[in-house]
Motif scaffolding. Structure first.
Motif, short mmCIF file in Angstrom:
data_model
loop_
_atom_site.label_atom_id
_atom_site.label_comp_id
_atom_site.label_asym_id
_atom_site.label_seq_id
_atom_site.Cartn_x
_atom_site.Cartn_y
_atom_site.Cartn_z
N VAL B 86 -10.45 20.65 0.34
CA VAL B 86 -10.10 19.77 -0.77
C VAL B 86 -9.49 20.61 -1.89
O VAL B 86 -8.46 20.25 -2.49
N GLU B 89 -5.86 21.67 -0.93
CA GLU B 89 -4.86 20.60 -1.11
C GLU B 89 -4.62 20.35 -2.60
O GLU B 89 -3.50 20.05 -3.01
N TYR B 90 -5.67 20.50 -3.41
CA TYR B 90 -5.52 20.35 -4.86
C TYR B 90 -4.60 21.44 -5.42
O TYR B 90 -3.69 21.16 -6.20
N GLU B 93 -1.01 20.73 -4.48
CA GLU B 93 -0.39 19.62 -5.21
C GLU B 93 -0.21 19.92 -6.69
O GLU B 93 0.71 19.41 -7.32
#
Lengths: 218, 231
Positions: B86, B89-90, B93
């Motif tokens: 998680v 991916e944070y 992005e």
């Protein structure tokens, strides 16, 4: 867009239901193919050679497996009715809670009916605790996605049809222990994408009984 | 920030400083913490690393990850993110430069699949080999071998799992390098035999030849001693 869509699935799989709900939310037309796990099709073995498991989404010549990976794929290809929010931090929060559903909710729920002795009671406690944690994350929102279904709702709601089986084996009531989750579940079921993919809890209970005998959990 | 006479006082100076500050709560031996640190370094993101004593967890850790109480935790400004994938991916992005994930949805799905495969198949093996002995330990090692065969067949696209450049899959596979090597040394075996697994071995060589990759590794002797102490 991108070719025909086929979903290899088993009617009772909550992981398959996640994908069915995501596809329905996006209005994607697809062919549903029921697999028999004792006699897997050539297509399943070819399209998921690593795990040989359902669900598998076949989009044109592309094969995607792992339910939450499929849901993210669907969300990224069909951009209407987004399941994940736009903001990176909110997306991280959603991914965290979907991962929590797998790691804590599903994990403890499975232990309720697959173990013997004292383990089911312990598992029931863990399961209820995990739902209570989700309740506080939900807060006053209608859905985990806010005003509409989001990634976490799609991840969790298929297990609602399994609550009855868990309750029978664990000796508890979700409605009594986690009224907010119970209310959330009812709101989800008002959505067509969810109600169309819903299963009869009595039929799920029969699946659990059959699996218990098959794998010797009795 | 705190409550005084029922009203919340905001420490604006701290909040302003924190707004873009990046902190990583970690533990030196953790392959999960390593993955996050490497991603931050590959993107050139400045961050403050805070070592946690896992036997005596800090209030900041307990407050930032109350659910799992584990490392790694990335705190960006005042926002905590936990669970390594998680977090990755944070990071991807929030700081899109130097992509660690492809742009095409199908390639992204494939990337996520192999990252998860590596995590599901190899991390528990590390744990099993450390915790068990004899037959059980051998079984864990056999399973790791099978997983290596599958990984090499499906995952390697070129120089790296990500093709010509490192992707999240390579970052996930970092656990196959120093952690498996040192563990092997501690129990007197070689997990990733270059004769048996030439492709994976050359990936390890290619991957570990990158300065940023090497720099962030835990000290080999310290890790060996730590693994030995757990056996």
């Amino acid at each position: 867009m991108g070719g025909e869509v086929i979903l290899l699935d088993v009617w009772s799989s909550p992981f398959g239901v996640r994908v069915r709900i995501a596809l329905a939310e996006k209005g994607v037309k697809y062919e549903y193919r029921e697999e028999v796990l004792d006699n897997k099709s050539e297509l399943l073995l070819k399209s998921n050679p690593v795990h040989k498991k359902i669900p598998v989404l076949i989009h044109g010549d592309k094969c995607v497996s792992e339910s939450l990976i499929i849901v993210q794929y669907v969300d990224e290809v069909w951009k209407n009715s987004p399941l994940l929010p736009e903001d990176p931090y909110e997306r991280a929060v959603a991914r965290f809670w979907a991962d929590f559903v797998d790691k804590k909710v599903y994990e403890s729920a499975t232990r309720i009916w697959t173990r013997k002795g004292d383990a089911p009671a312990e598992a029931a406690k863990d399961f209820i605790e995990s739902l209570k944690i989700l309740e506080s994350s939900l807060g006053d929102k209608s859905f985990f996605g806010g005003e509409k279904l989001g990634f976490v709702d799609v991840a969790l709601v298929p297990f609602v049809d399994w609550f009855h089986a868990y309750e029978v084996h664990g000796g508890f009531s979700v409605a009594a222990e986690c009224p907010k989750i119970d209310a959330w579940a009812k709101r989800c079921k008002e959505k067509e994408s969810v109600s169309m993919a819903s299963q009869d809890p009595e039929k799920i209970l029969m699946v659990v009984e059959r699996l218990k005998k098959k794998f010797g959990y009795v | 920030m705190g409550a005084k006479n029922g009203e919340y006082e905001h420490d604006y100076s701290t909040m302003a400083k924190n707004e873009h500050k990046v902190r990583l709560l970690g533990a030196w031996a953790s392959p999960f913490v390593y993955r996050v640190g490497l991603a931050l370094k590959l993107k050139g993101i400045e961050y403050e690393y805070m070592e946690e004593d896992l036997k005596n967890k800090s209030p900041l850790l307990l407050e930032s990850n109350p659910i799992h109480k584990k490392v790694p935790v990335l705190i960006h400004g005042n926002n905590p993110v936990s669970e390594w994938v998680v977090i990755l991916e944070y990071i991807e992005e929030t700081w899109p430069e130097n992509h660690l994930m492809p742009q095409d949805p199908y390639d992204r799905a494939t990337t996520r699949f192999w990252s998860k495969f590596i995590d599901d198949k190899f991390i528990p093996t590390l744990g099993m080999v450390l915790k068990t002995q004899g037959e059980e330990q051998e079984k864990a090692m056999k399973e790791a071998e099978e997983a290596l065969k599958t990984l090499k067949r499906g995952g390697l696209k070129g120089k790296f799992f990500g093709g010509e450049a490192i992707s999240i899959v390579d970052i996930s596979a970092s656990c196959l390098s120093i952690w498996f090597e040192v563990l092997g040394e501690a129990i007197g075996t070689k997990f990733i035999d270059s004769e048996k697994f030439p492709l994976i071995s050359s990936w390890i060589e290619e991957f570990t030849s990158i300065d940023l990759v090497k720099e962030s590794f835990p000290p080999r002797d310290k890790l060996r001693a730590y693994h030995k102490s757990l056996l």
